[in-house]
Design a protein around this motif. Structure first.
Motif, mmCIF file in Angstrom:
data_model
loop_
_atom_site.group_PDB
_atom_site.id
_atom_site.type_symbol
_atom_site.label_atom_id
_atom_site.label_comp_id
_atom_site.label_asym_id
_atom_site.label_seq_id
_atom_site.Cartn_x
_atom_site.Cartn_y
_atom_site.Cartn_z
ATOM 1 N N ALA A 120 0.805 -1.222 0.000
ATOM 2 C CA ALA A 120 0.000 0.000 0.000
ATOM 3 C C ALA A 120 0.838 1.272 0.000
ATOM 4 O O ALA A 120 0.387 2.315 -0.483
ATOM 5 C CB ALA A 120 -0.960 0.017 1.190
ATOM 6 N N HIS A 121 2.073 1.195 0.553
ATOM 7 C CA HIS A 121 2.900 2.398 0.634
ATOM 8 C C HIS A 121 4.310 2.016 1.055
ATOM 9 O O HIS A 121 4.601 0.842 1.303
ATOM 10 C CB HIS A 121 2.290 3.392 1.620
ATOM 11 N N ASP A 122 5.179 3.020 1.146
ATOM 12 C CA ASP A 122 6.545 2.837 1.623
ATOM 13 C C ASP A 122 6.633 3.413 3.032
ATOM 14 O O ASP A 122 6.625 4.637 3.216
ATOM 15 C CB ASP A 122 7.531 3.550 0.692
ATOM 16 N N PRO A 123 6.719 2.570 4.059
ATOM 17 C CA PRO A 123 6.687 3.060 5.438
ATOM 18 C C PRO A 123 7.983 3.710 5.906
ATOM 19 O O PRO A 123 8.068 4.127 7.064
ATOM 20 C CB PRO A 123 6.396 1.786 6.240
ATOM 21 N N THR A 124 8.971 3.815 5.030
ATOM 22 C CA THR A 124 10.240 4.444 5.423
ATOM 23 C C THR A 124 10.326 5.904 4.981
ATOM 24 O O THR A 124 11.311 6.575 5.279
ATOM 25 C CB THR A 124 11.447 3.683 4.849
ATOM 26 N N GLN A 125 9.324 6.400 4.269
ATOM 27 C CA GLN A 125 9.336 7.793 3.815
ATOM 28 C C GLN A 125 8.651 8.671 4.863
ATOM 29 O O GLN A 125 7.485 8.460 5.190
ATOM 30 C CB GLN A 125 8.629 7.927 2.469
ATOM 31 N N LEU A 126 9.364 9.641 5.373
ATOM 32 C CA LEU A 126 8.851 10.493 6.436
ATOM 33 C C LEU A 126 8.095 11.686 5.859
ATOM 34 O O LEU A 126 8.637 12.477 5.081
ATOM 35 C CB LEU A 126 10.013 10.995 7.309
ATOM 36 N N ASN A 127 6.831 11.793 6.231
ATOM 37 C CA ASN A 127 5.980 12.917 5.814
ATOM 38 C C ASN A 127 5.965 13.106 4.301
ATOM 39 O O ASN A 127 5.967 14.233 3.806
ATOM 40 C CB ASN A 127 6.423 14.211 6.507
ATOM 41 N N ARG A 128 5.914 11.989 3.585
ATOM 42 C CA ARG A 128 5.792 12.058 2.135
ATOM 43 C C ARG A 128 5.546 10.655 1.598
ATOM 44 O O ARG A 128 5.788 9.659 2.286
ATOM 45 C CB ARG A 128 7.049 12.628 1.482
ATOM 46 N N GLN A 129 5.069 10.589 0.362
ATOM 47 C CA GLN A 129 5.062 9.366 -0.421
ATOM 48 C C GLN A 129 5.360 9.767 -1.851
ATOM 49 O O GLN A 129 4.529 10.385 -2.531
ATOM 50 C CB GLN A 129 3.721 8.633 -0.335
ATOM 51 N N TYR A 130 6.567 9.486 -2.279
ATOM 52 C CA TYR A 130 6.994 9.804 -3.640
ATOM 53 C C TYR A 130 6.749 11.276 -3.961
ATOM 54 O O TYR A 130 7.292 12.123 -3.269
ATOM 55 C CB TYR A 130 6.376 8.805 -4.622
ATOM 56 N N PRO A 131 5.923 11.686 -4.951
ATOM 57 C CA PRO A 131 5.870 13.108 -5.284
ATOM 58 C C PRO A 131 5.092 13.946 -4.288
ATOM 59 O O PRO A 131 5.166 15.175 -4.322
ATOM 60 C CB PRO A 131 5.178 13.128 -6.652
ATOM 61 N N ASP A 132 4.334 13.312 -3.398
ATOM 62 C CA ASP A 132 3.471 14.047 -2.468
ATOM 63 C C ASP A 132 4.214 14.289 -1.162
ATOM 64 O O ASP A 132 4.620 13.339 -0.489
ATOM 65 C CB ASP A 132 2.183 13.268 -2.206
ATOM 66 N N VAL A 133 4.370 15.550 -0.789
ATOM 67 C CA VAL A 133 5.199 15.910 0.363
ATOM 68 C C VAL A 133 4.387 16.704 1.376
ATOM 69 O O VAL A 133 3.627 17.608 1.012
ATOM 70 C CB VAL A 133 6.427 16.742 -0.080
ATOM 71 N N GLY A 134 4.545 16.360 2.642
ATOM 72 C CA GLY A 134 3.868 17.076 3.718
ATOM 73 C C GLY A 134 3.349 16.103 4.754
ATOM 74 O O GLY A 134 3.177 14.905 4.469
ATOM 75 N N PRO A 135 3.082 16.581 5.971
ATOM 76 C CA PRO A 135 2.615 15.688 7.035
ATOM 77 C C PRO A 135 1.271 15.046 6.740
ATOM 78 O O PRO A 135 0.925 14.020 7.332
ATOM 79 C CB PRO A 135 2.547 16.597 8.263
ATOM 80 N N GLN A 136 0.500 15.642 5.835
ATOM 81 C CA GLN A 136 -0.784 15.040 5.461
ATOM 82 C C GLN A 136 -0.602 13.753 4.665
ATOM 83 O O GLN A 136 -1.554 13.000 4.469
ATOM 84 C CB GLN A 136 -1.656 16.040 4.679
#
Length: 226
Positions: A120-136
């Motif tokens: 479902a996602h990469d749990p090692t990326q802090l406050n982001r997932q690929y191109p989407d950045v931010g705590p949301q």
């Protein structure tokens, strides 16, 4: 959440080229994790997961056997700020999240954890997932019962001990204070917009990875939000 290189819905700029989704089948939950999940006595339970843009996370769980519904929404902030325009600014405390209602007799919470961390996602990326950045866009599990909390703690510890990722898991574990369904146009987005460049690059691969890595729990026809 981008379509091609065009910014949509007021999203942030990309500072680096987007990378394709990757996935690896993680170890099945250990006996210790399974022991934390009480025997199924109810016909349904609820879990809330956050892992970047909710379009793809919703699609993964909509294609999972035993899931009764998967609704995109917001968790981690207050009801008054739970709308897309506010949340996308990153200052409301919310994460884009998915509320998963499931039949524990068909699929366990421990299995949902394996799916969440595997595809479902990469749990090692802090406050982001690929191109989407931010705590949301942070990785988070909003637990609804003490058993779910314990199972999540134990599974993350299992993955950490096994060194399944090259970087530490940064998934937040927090009690669910409230879940607020997202606007109608966000629901079933990956199913309704297969032509979207964003969906093609970041979300359809998640569904393909679920089918390839965990075929026993894959369902071809998604369970959709009415």
């Amino acid at each position: 959440m981008l379509v091609g290189v065009v910014l949509v819905l007021g999203l942030i700029n990309i500072s680096s080229p987007a990378k394709a989704e990757k996935a690896v089948l993680l170890p099945a939950p250990s006996a210790e994790v399974l022991a934390a999940v009480t025997p199924a006595a109810q016909t349904s339970e609820t879990a809330v997961f956050a892992g970047g843009c909710f379009w793809g996370v919703q699609a993964v769980f909509q294609h999972t056997q035993g899931v009764l519904s998967a609704v995109s929404g917001y968790a981690g902030g207050s009801a008054g700020d739970a709308d897309y325009n506010r949340v996308s600014g990153g200052g409301t405390g919310h994460a884009e999240a998915v509320q998963v209602r499931f039949d524990p007799k068909q699929i366990s919470y421990a299995q949902l954890l394996q799916i969440f961390f595997s595809v479902a996602h990469d749990p090692t990326q802090l406050n982001r997932q690929y191109p989407d950045v931010g705590p949301q866009y942070r990785s988070a599990i909003f637990y609804t019962t003490p058993a779910h909390k314990l199972a999540a703690e134990r599974y993350m510890a299992q993955l950490g001990s096994a060194k399944t990722f090259p970087s530490p898991i940064v998934t937040q574990l927090a009690p669910l204070q409230g879940f607020y369904a997202a606007e109608a146009y966000h629901q079933n987005y990956a199913t309704l917009h297969p032509e979207s460049g964003y969906i093609a690059q970041f979300d359809r691969p998640k569904i393909a990875n679920l089918q390839a890595l965990l075929p026993a729990v894959y369902r071809a026809q998604p369970v959709l939000v009415p």
